[in-house]
Design a protein around this motif. Structure first.
Motif, short mmCIF file in Angstrom:
data_model
loop_
_atom_site.label_atom_id
_atom_site.label_comp_id
_atom_site.label_asym_id
_atom_site.label_seq_id
_atom_site.Cartn_x
_atom_site.Cartn_y
_atom_site.Cartn_z
N SER A 46 0.82 -1.21 0.00
CA SER A 46 0.00 0.00 0.00
C SER A 46 0.85 1.26 0.00
CB SER A 46 -0.92 0.01 1.22
OG SER A 46 -0.16 0.07 2.42
N GLY A 47 2.17 1.11 0.22
CA GLY A 47 3.06 2.26 0.28
C GLY A 47 3.50 2.61 1.68
N ASP A 48 2.85 2.02 2.69
CA ASP A 48 3.21 2.30 4.08
C ASP A 48 4.52 1.61 4.43
OD1 ASP A 48 0.87 3.73 4.39
OD2 ASP A 48 -0.27 1.97 5.05
N LEU A 49 5.18 2.15 5.47
CA LEU A 49 6.43 1.58 5.97
C LEU A 49 6.18 0.91 7.31
CD1 LEU A 49 8.73 4.62 5.21
CD2 LEU A 49 8.65 2.50 3.93
N MET A 50 6.97 -0.09 7.60
CA MET A 50 6.83 -0.76 8.88
C MET A 50 8.16 -1.35 9.32
SD MET A 50 4.73 -4.20 7.76
CE MET A 50 3.34 -3.21 7.19
N ILE A 51 8.28 -1.50 10.64
CA ILE A 51 9.44 -2.19 11.21
C ILE A 51 9.09 -3.67 11.28
CG2 ILE A 51 10.95 -2.41 13.21
CD1 ILE A 51 10.37 0.50 13.85
N LEU A 52 9.94 -4.50 10.74
CA LEU A 52 9.66 -5.93 10.68
C LEU A 52 10.31 -6.65 11.85
CD1 LEU A 52 10.31 -6.53 6.87
CD2 LEU A 52 8.14 -5.98 7.99
#
Length: 223
Positions: A46-52
């Motif tokens: 979706s274009g969002d960023l996240m910490i994995l």
């Protein structure tokens, strides 16, 4: 990329922040001065960023995942680096008529210090890469030289690992990265051409065997 450190002054006490500059998106994270660990970031479809984390699924919703090994963080801090930053650049033009970047995107990775020759690589994972009609290769930008008027992209320092429709680039340095998709149409032979070449080969082999037999017959006859 070199000015990413200025973002830290705007973060206050936050350890991680998202970055958006027009259509460019990214993430920046402070590096602790001690007890560095591995870091993983992901770009959602979706274009969002996240910490994995270890339980994150990078095969379905994550289109790019970036793994920073502990060694890279330790080396960056030792060389006065204070952050790890990743920027995603979309809408990159084709290199030529037969080669382009996967999804027309490239990733810029910066840690505020010169990082190279890592024994534990920075891994960049790309999901859902269709290589049916293309050869896919991990490449990095060589900021020291150009090819004509364009930036020079090289394969040095990066290994390409393709598996299950995904590609992981194992890179030992920091710069801009992308997957180069090269058309392999030039290397294909049509079925009609293949049939013709097969018939020519058979005829050539038959003639060679015939004259070899004649040569052997004359040799034994003369003896």
């Amino acid at each position: 990329m070199k000015n990413l450190s200025s973002v830290l002054d705007l973060m206050g006490n936050a350890s991680t922040a998202a970055i958006k500059l027009g259509n460019i998106t990214g993430v920046i994270s402070r590096l602790p001065q001690q007890n560095q660990t591995n870091m993983d970031f992901g770009f959602h479809s979706s274009g969002d960023l996240m910490i994995l984390n270890k339980n994150s699924d990078v095969g379905t919703c994550i289109k790019q995942a970036i793994h920073f090994p502990k060694e890279a963080s330790e080396l960056a801090v030792k060389r006065n680096g204070s952050f790890a930053g990743v920027l995603l650049f979309p809408e990159i033009e084709k290199l030529n008529k037969t080669s382009f970047f996967f999804n027309n995107e490239m990733l810029g990775i910066e840690m505020g210090a010169n990082i190279s020759n890592l024994s534990e690589t920075i891994n960049i994972h790309f999901s859902n890469v269709n290589t049916t009609e293309f050869n896919a290769t991990c490449i990095s930008w060589d900021g020291k030289s150009k090819e004509g008027s364009k930036e020079k992209w090289i394969t040095d320092g990066c290994l390409t690992n393709e598996a299950n429709g995904s590609i992981t680039c194992h890179c030992s340095h920091l710069t801009f990265f992308a997957i180069l998709m090269s058309s392999n149409e030039n290397g294909k032979i049509s079925s009609s051409d293949l049939k013709s070449l097969t018939q020519i080969t058979k005829a050539g082999c038959g003639m060679s065997m015939f004259f070899l037999g004649v040569a052997l017959f004359m040799h034994f006859l003369i003896r």
